[in-house]
Design a protein around this motif. Sequence first.
Motif, PDB file in Angstrom:
ATOM      1  N   SER A 263      17.539 -81.235 -40.039  1.00 42.31           N
ATOM      2  CA  SER A 263      18.288 -80.565 -38.969  1.00 42.31           C
ATOM      3  C   SER A 263      18.843 -81.544 -37.936  1.00 42.31           C
ATOM      4  CB  SER A 263      17.422 -79.507 -38.284  1.00 42.31           C
ATOM      5  OG  SER A 263      16.350 -80.112 -37.595  1.00 42.31           O
ATOM      6  N   SER A 264      18.332 -82.768 -37.922  1.00 46.77           N
ATOM      7  CA  SER A 264      18.802 -83.745 -36.930  1.00 46.77           C
ATOM      8  C   SER A 264      20.047 -84.506 -37.389  1.00 46.77           C
ATOM      9  CB  SER A 264      17.700 -84.754 -36.622  1.00 46.77           C
ATOM     10  OG  SER A 264      17.531 -85.651 -37.720  1.00 46.77           O
ATOM     11  N   ILE A 265      20.463 -84.345 -38.621  1.00 46.65           N
ATOM     12  CA  ILE A 265      21.621 -85.083 -39.139  1.00 46.65           C
ATOM     13  C   ILE A 265      22.893 -84.467 -38.580  1.00 46.65           C
ATOM     14  CG2 ILE A 265      22.900 -85.741 -41.209  1.00 46.65           C
ATOM     15  CD1 ILE A 265      20.177 -85.623 -42.701  1.00 46.65           C
ATOM     16  N   VAL A 266      23.648 -85.288 -37.871  1.00 49.42           N
ATOM     17  CA  VAL A 266      24.887 -84.838 -37.246  1.00 49.42           C
ATOM     18  C   VAL A 266      25.986 -85.861 -37.498  1.00 49.42           C
ATOM     19  CG1 VAL A 266      23.755 -83.477 -35.433  1.00 49.42           C
ATOM     20  CG2 VAL A 266      24.251 -85.890 -35.032  1.00 49.42           C
ATOM     21  N   SER A 267      27.204 -85.456 -37.225  1.00 49.66           N
ATOM     22  CA  SER A 267      28.328 -86.372 -37.335  1.00 49.66           C
ATOM     23  C   SER A 267      29.305 -86.070 -36.218  1.00 49.66           C
ATOM     24  CB  SER A 267      29.010 -86.224 -38.701  1.00 49.66           C
ATOM     25  OG  SER A 267      29.533 -84.930 -38.848  1.00 49.66           O
ATOM     26  N   ARG A 268      30.150 -87.049 -35.936  1.00 55.71           N
ATOM     27  CA  ARG A 268      31.185 -86.846 -34.926  1.00 55.71           C
ATOM     28  C   ARG A 268      32.421 -87.631 -35.338  1.00 55.71           C
ATOM     29  NH1 ARG A 268      28.091 -90.859 -32.573  1.00 55.71           N
ATOM     30  NH2 ARG A 268      29.306 -92.652 -31.890  1.00 55.71           N
TER      31      ARG A 268
ATOM     32  N   GLY B  92      24.754 -89.665 -38.646  1.00 54.58           N
ATOM     33  CA  GLY B  92      23.437 -90.257 -38.436  1.00 54.58           C
ATOM     34  C   GLY B  92      22.438 -89.248 -37.911  1.00 54.58           C
ATOM     35  N   THR B  93      21.324 -89.777 -37.467  1.00 58.80           N
ATOM     36  CA  THR B  93      20.227 -88.966 -36.949  1.00 58.80           C
ATOM     37  C   THR B  93      19.533 -89.748 -35.841  1.00 58.80           C
ATOM     38  OG1 THR B  93      18.098 -87.971 -37.476  1.00 58.80           O
ATOM     39  CG2 THR B  93      18.764 -89.835 -38.824  1.00 58.80           C
ATOM     40  N   ASN B  94      18.930 -89.038 -34.922  1.00 63.52           N
ATOM     41  CA  ASN B  94      18.191 -89.705 -33.846  1.00 63.52           C
ATOM     42  C   ASN B  94      16.677 -89.646 -34.067  1.00 63.52           C
ATOM     43  OD1 ASN B  94      17.711 -87.023 -33.355  1.00 63.52           O
ATOM     44  ND2 ASN B  94      18.309 -87.059 -31.212  1.00 63.52           N
ATOM     45  N   VAL B  95      16.249 -89.179 -35.222  1.00 61.15           N
ATOM     46  CA  VAL B  95      14.814 -89.116 -35.533  1.00 61.15           C
ATOM     47  C   VAL B  95      14.308 -90.538 -35.756  1.00 61.15           C
ATOM     48  CG1 VAL B  95      13.139 -88.302 -37.217  1.00 61.15           C
ATOM     49  CG2 VAL B  95      14.962 -86.800 -36.467  1.00 61.15           C
ATOM     50  N   ASN B  96      13.223 -90.907 -35.065  1.00 63.88           N
ATOM     51  CA  ASN B  96      12.770 -92.299 -35.090  1.00 63.88           C
ATOM     52  C   ASN B  96      12.265 -92.771 -36.450  1.00 63.88           C
ATOM     53  OD1 ASN B  96      10.408 -90.862 -35.062  1.00 63.88           O
ATOM     54  ND2 ASN B  96       9.486 -91.951 -33.348  1.00 63.88           N
ATOM     55  N   TYR B  97      11.896 -91.888 -37.343  1.00 63.94           N
ATOM     56  CA  TYR B  97      11.389 -92.314 -38.647  1.00 63.94           C
ATOM     57  C   TYR B  97      12.458 -92.264 -39.745  1.00 63.94           C
ATOM     58  CZ  TYR B  97      10.831 -87.240 -39.178  1.00 63.94           C
ATOM     59  OH  TYR B  97      11.040 -85.891 -39.215  1.00 63.94           O
ATOM     60  N   ALA B  98      13.685 -91.958 -39.383  1.00 63.12           N
ATOM     61  CA  ALA B  98      14.755 -91.818 -40.377  1.00 63.12           C
ATOM     62  C   ALA B  98      14.983 -93.118 -41.156  1.00 63.12           C
ATOM     63  CB  ALA B  98      16.043 -91.374 -39.705  1.00 63.12           C
ATOM     64  N   ALA B  99      14.949 -94.248 -40.488  1.00 60.51           N
ATOM     65  CA  ALA B  99      15.171 -95.528 -41.178  1.00 60.51           C
ATOM     66  C   ALA B  99      14.045 -95.806 -42.185  1.00 60.51           C
ATOM     67  CB  ALA B  99      15.265 -96.669 -40.171  1.00 60.51           C
ATOM     68  N   ALA B 100      12.813 -95.450 -41.838  1.00 61.92           N
ATOM     69  CA  ALA B 100      11.690 -95.652 -42.762  1.00 61.92           C
ATOM     70  C   ALA B 100      11.852 -94.778 -44.003  1.00 61.92           C
ATOM     71  CB  ALA B 100      10.367 -95.347 -42.064  1.00 61.92           C
ATOM     72  N   VAL B 101      12.413 -93.584 -43.834  1.00 64.12           N
ATOM     73  CA  VAL B 101      12.660 -92.704 -44.985  1.00 64.12           C
ATOM     74  C   VAL B 101      13.808 -93.267 -45.815  1.00 64.12           C
ATOM     75  CG1 VAL B 101      13.375 -90.391 -45.700  1.00 64.12           C
ATOM     76  CG2 VAL B 101      11.769 -90.664 -43.798  1.00 64.12           C
ATOM     77  N   GLU B 102      14.888 -93.640 -45.158  1.00 64.83           N
ATOM     78  CA  GLU B 102      16.089 -94.134 -45.844  1.00 64.83           C
ATOM     79  C   GLU B 102      15.826 -95.427 -46.616  1.00 64.83           C
ATOM     80  OE1 GLU B 102      20.239 -94.280 -46.856  1.00 64.83           O
ATOM     81  OE2 GLU B 102      19.123 -92.661 -45.928  1.00 64.83           O
ATOM     82  N   TYR B 103      15.140 -96.377 -45.996  1.00 69.64           N
ATOM     83  CA  TYR B 103      14.951 -97.704 -46.588  1.00 69.64           C
ATOM     84  C   TYR B 103      13.549 -97.962 -47.132  1.00 69.64           C
ATOM     85  CZ  TYR B 103      19.361 -98.597 -44.275  1.00 69.64           C
ATOM     86  OH  TYR B 103      20.667 -98.524 -43.866  1.00 69.64           O
ATOM     87  N   GLY B 104      12.598 -97.078 -46.827  1.00 69.74           N
ATOM     88  CA  GLY B 104      11.223 -97.305 -47.241  1.00 69.74           C
ATOM     89  C   GLY B 104      10.547 -98.281 -46.288  1.00 69.74           C
ATOM     90  N   THR B 105       9.272 -98.502 -46.505  1.00 74.33           N
ATOM     91  CA  THR B 105       8.536 -99.464 -45.679  1.00 74.33           C
ATOM     92  C   THR B 105       7.737-100.393 -46.578  1.00 74.33           C
ATOM     93  OG1 THR B 105       6.598 -98.032 -45.455  1.00 74.33           O
ATOM     94  CG2 THR B 105       8.291 -97.838 -43.757  1.00 74.33           C
TER      95      THR B 105
END
Length: 145
Positions: free
Chosen positions: A57-62, A75-88
């Motif tokens: 629900s946080s994924i938005v565009s402009r 993009g998204t403003n959720v702080n863990y989005a990069a960890a989901v997208e790229y893994g850790t």
Amino acid sequence: MRAEARTTINTRAYERGLRRWFGRMSDDVARAVERTRIDVQNEARRRAPVDTGRLRSSIVSRAEGGGRSLGYVIGTNVNYAAAVEYGTAPHVIKPKYKQALYWPGAAHPVAKVNHPGTAARPFLRPAIAMTEIFWRAHASQIGRR
């Protein structure tokens, strides 16, 4: 004897016609970019892994730019989005505010936890990679009404 023919071209009417044509084209192009933006945003939402639904629900565009340069940002403003997208990578988790870590179900408090890392679950990059497909579908409608 001389033969002559004269004619006058009303360039103002021609220029007005061109402006109308290119103005309409610009609106059509902007509409195609807007539809592409929405399709990419929806594709990213569709691909986002769901636990609570917060990431999705946080994924938005402009829209960005104007005139002859139209584009968009997604993009998204959720702080863990990069960890989901790229893994850790594997990493150590240590307590920030206490002396030990404890969670329900743990046998006892511990000073640190060796986290094995998480696999990447890309959702933004695959959606953005589909931009050309969406664009072609919408751009093919430019000028058709």
